[in-house]
Write a protein that holds these residues in place. Structure first.
Motif, PDB file in Angstrom:
ATOM      1  N   UNK A 378    -106.038  11.056  21.149  1.00  0.00           N
ATOM      2  CA  UNK A 378    -107.168  11.498  20.404  1.00  0.00           C
ATOM      3  C   UNK A 378    -106.229  12.266  19.195  1.00  0.00           C
ATOM      4  N   UNK A 379    -105.456  12.724  19.868  1.00  0.00           N
ATOM      5  CA  UNK A 379    -105.063  14.573  18.864  1.00  0.00           C
ATOM      6  C   UNK A 379    -106.016  15.781  19.315  1.00  0.00           C
ATOM      7  N   UNK A 380    -105.787  16.461  18.245  1.00  0.00           N
ATOM      8  CA  UNK A 380    -106.754  17.587  17.832  1.00  0.00           C
ATOM      9  C   UNK A 380    -107.205  18.503  16.601  1.00  0.00           C
ATOM     10  N   UNK A 381    -108.309  18.309  16.836  1.00  0.00           N
ATOM     11  CA  UNK A 381    -108.636  18.771  14.803  1.00  0.00           C
ATOM     12  C   UNK A 381    -107.837  20.166  14.925  1.00  0.00           C
ATOM     13  N   UNK A 382    -107.881  21.437  13.450  1.00  0.00           N
ATOM     14  CA  UNK A 382    -107.197  22.172  13.334  1.00  0.00           C
ATOM     15  C   UNK A 382    -108.029  23.263  14.330  1.00  0.00           C
ATOM     16  N   UNK A 383    -109.211  23.449  14.488  1.00  0.00           N
ATOM     17  CA  UNK A 383    -109.989  24.401  15.091  1.00  0.00           C
ATOM     18  C   UNK A 383    -109.559  24.614  16.871  1.00  0.00           C
ATOM     19  N   UNK A 384    -109.258  23.305  17.479  1.00  0.00           N
ATOM     20  CA  UNK A 384    -109.382  23.101  18.258  1.00  0.00           C
ATOM     21  C   UNK A 384    -108.206  22.932  19.116  1.00  0.00           C
ATOM     22  N   UNK A 385    -107.279  23.292  18.207  1.00  0.00           N
ATOM     23  CA  UNK A 385    -105.698  23.661  18.194  1.00  0.00           C
ATOM     24  C   UNK A 385    -105.327  25.197  18.171  1.00  0.00           C
ATOM     25  N   UNK A 386    -106.395  25.719  17.172  1.00  0.00           N
ATOM     26  CA  UNK A 386    -106.160  26.810  17.295  1.00  0.00           C
ATOM     27  C   UNK A 386    -106.939  27.719  18.590  1.00  0.00           C
ATOM     28  N   UNK A 387    -107.730  27.103  19.349  1.00  0.00           N
ATOM     29  CA  UNK A 387    -108.131  27.552  20.528  1.00  0.00           C
ATOM     30  C   UNK A 387    -107.977  26.862  21.869  1.00  0.00           C
ATOM     31  N   UNK A 388    -106.820  25.746  21.649  1.00  0.00           N
ATOM     32  CA  UNK A 388    -106.327  25.336  23.030  1.00  0.00           C
ATOM     33  C   UNK A 388    -105.758  26.204  23.690  1.00  0.00           C
ATOM     34  N   UNK A 389    -105.081  27.465  23.710  1.00  0.00           N
ATOM     35  CA  UNK A 389    -104.245  27.594  24.700  1.00  0.00           C
ATOM     36  C   UNK A 389    -105.103  29.186  24.770  1.00  0.00           C
ATOM     37  N   UNK A 390    -106.294  29.445  24.565  1.00  0.00           N
ATOM     38  CA  UNK A 390    -107.088  30.677  24.958  1.00  0.00           C
ATOM     39  C   UNK A 390    -107.658  29.838  26.562  1.00  0.00           C
ATOM     40  N   UNK A 391    -107.887  30.595  27.783  1.00  0.00           N
ATOM     41  CA  UNK A 391    -108.492  31.161  28.469  1.00  0.00           C
ATOM     42  C   UNK A 391    -109.670  30.547  28.027  1.00  0.00           C
ATOM     43  N   UNK A 392    -110.239  29.610  29.441  1.00  0.00           N
ATOM     44  CA  UNK A 392    -112.171  29.268  29.272  1.00  0.00           C
ATOM     45  C   UNK A 392    -112.383  28.470  28.331  1.00  0.00           C
ATOM     46  N   UNK A 393    -111.613  27.816  27.330  1.00  0.00           N
ATOM     47  CA  UNK A 393    -111.469  26.958  26.029  1.00  0.00           C
ATOM     48  C   UNK A 393    -111.108  25.250  26.559  1.00  0.00           C
ATOM     49  N   UNK A 394    -113.128  24.926  25.771  1.00  0.00           N
ATOM     50  CA  UNK A 394    -112.224  23.553  26.811  1.00  0.00           C
ATOM     51  C   UNK A 394    -113.333  22.697  26.195  1.00  0.00           C
ATOM     52  N   UNK A 395    -113.394  21.371  25.254  1.00  0.00           N
ATOM     53  CA  UNK A 395    -114.195  20.144  24.907  1.00  0.00           C
ATOM     54  C   UNK A 395    -113.723  19.223  25.713  1.00  0.00           C
ATOM     55  N   UNK A 396    -113.935  19.355  27.102  1.00  0.00           N
ATOM     56  CA  UNK A 396    -114.490  18.782  27.827  1.00  0.00           C
ATOM     57  C   UNK A 396    -115.589  18.874  28.514  1.00  0.00           C
ATOM     58  N   UNK A 397    -116.365  18.079  28.974  1.00  0.00           N
ATOM     59  CA  UNK A 397    -117.149  18.411  29.981  1.00  0.00           C
ATOM     60  C   UNK A 397    -117.461  19.684  31.400  1.00  0.00           C
ATOM     61  N   UNK A 398    -116.289  18.589  31.941  1.00  0.00           N
ATOM     62  CA  UNK A 398    -116.072  18.364  33.540  1.00  0.00           C
ATOM     63  C   UNK A 398    -115.334  19.800  33.296  1.00  0.00           C
ATOM     64  N   UNK A 399    -113.968  20.327  32.150  1.00  0.00           N
ATOM     65  CA  UNK A 399    -113.048  21.065  32.332  1.00  0.00           C
ATOM     66  C   UNK A 399    -113.231  22.346  32.585  1.00  0.00           C
TER      67      UNK A 399
END
Length: 437
Positions: A378-399
């Motif tokens: 699905x790729x990533x939106x700009x907002x998700x990509x900006x925080x994807x490498x930050x600890x504790x940030x996840x878009x998965x319910x079990x991540x």
């Protein structure tokens, strides 16, 4: 003759002879004195000439040579040559002057060599600095740039002599605006195929050869800010892990005691309660251990390893296509790099990408290693990509939000970097750059 025989004639002749001699004597004396004066003059001229020749030979000529030597030495000074010494060494004033000249030339030569060595050291330090340095004169003309400025801003091209206004077109917009404003502080730059970068601009103004110059010092702060951010997260994780472990230990002990007390009670509901508590304790322990691995990531053990062996191990865990020719050797901590690839492949499979579209590519140059992991998810939106490498940030319910954060931590521990980019027609590509030494 017969006439002279007479006494009168003889007397007359004698008187005439004496009178003639008396009259001619002064003339003869004058002639003799003239001859003597000429000889004296000639003798005096010869003596004076000899004295003059001796004076020129023994007095004038050495001094002329000494003056010529000093003149030649001063011309060398004018040309900036301090390596020549004068051979004139007479024990006179010119000799003392020449010896003083030689001492001065030797000292200036040593000082020039010392200054030259310092300039070489300073030039090496400036070119090795990660900060980009630009020196601009009062005509806005670049007179100096170091390697970082050329590689980060101008694609390794020399820009000395270029007008700064012309170079603005080659720079990212944020950087050009910051230089035009000339204000010190932080600013952000959008790089093509790169994440947003943070820079710090410092300026200095001084006179150089009686001409005003401005020094621009550009320091990339993205890595430093990320490092400080990760250190803060690690401290938070260590505190949370400590508190959770202190709570889990007595809960697990009480659960074990409760199971022993309830052995004689046949109640399915009670067994189900104990089983649920045990599962949750196990999940929570695993969760805490995962955060602990991130917070206590050890220093990488750098060594050469085989890319072929690593890929063979990965193919047994995840399905992917290997693109291109695989380099024979890699450099780094193979255990940590394998964990990095496991996390990236896990994310690629969880992105919804078909297995056939998940690929890994490894390229090596003389200076660095590049790892590319691609998918068609699905790729990533700009907002998700900006925080994807930050600890504790996840878009998965079990991540847990630690997969990519751990990848970034491994890359930075290897003095490399990681970046995320959306692909055309959908999907994501993760680029990892690691130095070879």
């Amino acid at each position: 003759m017969a006439l002279l025989t007479s006494p009168t004639s003889r007397l007359t002749w004698q008187l005439s002879s004496w009178l003639s001699l008396f009259v001619c004597a002064p003339v003869v004396a004058g002639v003799l004195l003239g001859l003597l004066s000429v000889l004296q003059a000639l003798l005096l001229a010869v003596v004076l000439g000899a004295l003059q020749a001796m004076f020129i030979q023994y007095v004038v000529t050495p001094r002329v040579k000494g003056l010529q030597a000093i003149e030649s030495g001063l011309l060398n000074f004018k040309d900036g040559d301090f390596s020549t010494s004068l051979a004139y060494n007479k024990n006179d004033e010119l000799g003392d002057l020449c010896r003083l000249y030689n001492e001065t030339a030797s000292k200036l030569h040593q000082e020039r060599q010392w200054i030259y060595q310092r300039e070489l050291m300073l030039d090496k330090v400036l070119h090795s600095s990660p900060q980009a340095l630009l020196l601009v004169n009062d005509k806005q003309q670049v007179v100096y740039s170091n390697h970082s400025a050329r590689s980060l801003l101008f694609a390794d091209l020399r820009v000395e002599g270029e007008q700064l206004s012309v170079l603005f077109a080659r720079m990212p917009n944020g950087l050009a605006q910051a230089l035009q404003a000339g204000k010190e502080g932080l600013f952000s730059v959008e790089q093509q195929h790169e994440q947003r970068q943070t820079w710090h601009l410092a300026t200095g103004h001084f006179l150089l050869n009686n001409q005003a110059h401005t020094l621009y010092i550009l320091k990339p702060m993205t890595r430093e800010i990320s490092r400080q951010e990760v250190q803060v997260w690690k401290k938070v994780i260590r505190v949370i892990s400590h508190e959770l472990n202190n709570s889990l230990a007595p809960v697990s002990s009480m659960l074990h005691s409760g199971q022993l007390l309830a052995q004689g009670i046949e109640d399915t509901r009670l067994a189900r309660v104990f089983t649920t508590i045990d599962e949750r304790i196990g999940k929570l322990s695993e969760f805490v251990q995962g955060y602990g691995r991130f917070a206590k990531l050890p220093q990488p053990q750098m060594k050469h390893f085989s890319w072929h062996n690593m890929m063979q191990g990965l193919t047994q865990q995840w399905a992917f296509t290997l693109l291109g020719e695989l380099p024979e050797q890699g450099y780094g901590d193979d255990t940590q790099l394998e964990q990095l690839l496991i996390n990236l492949l896990k994310n690629a499979h969880e992105s919804g990408s078909p297995e056939a579209d998940i690929s890994v590519e490894v390229n090596c140059s003389e200076a660095q290693q590049e790892i590319l992991v691609r998918d068609r998810g699905k790729g990533m939106s700009e907002a998700v990509m900006a925080s994807a490498l930050v600890p504790f940030y996840s878009t998965k319910s079990t991540g847990s939000g630690l997969g990519l954060a751990l990848c970034r931590e491994i890359c930075e521990a290897h003095h490399g970097d990681i970046s995320l980019h959306n692909r055309h027609h959908g999907g994501l590509v993760v680029r990892v750059h690691l130095p070879l030494a």
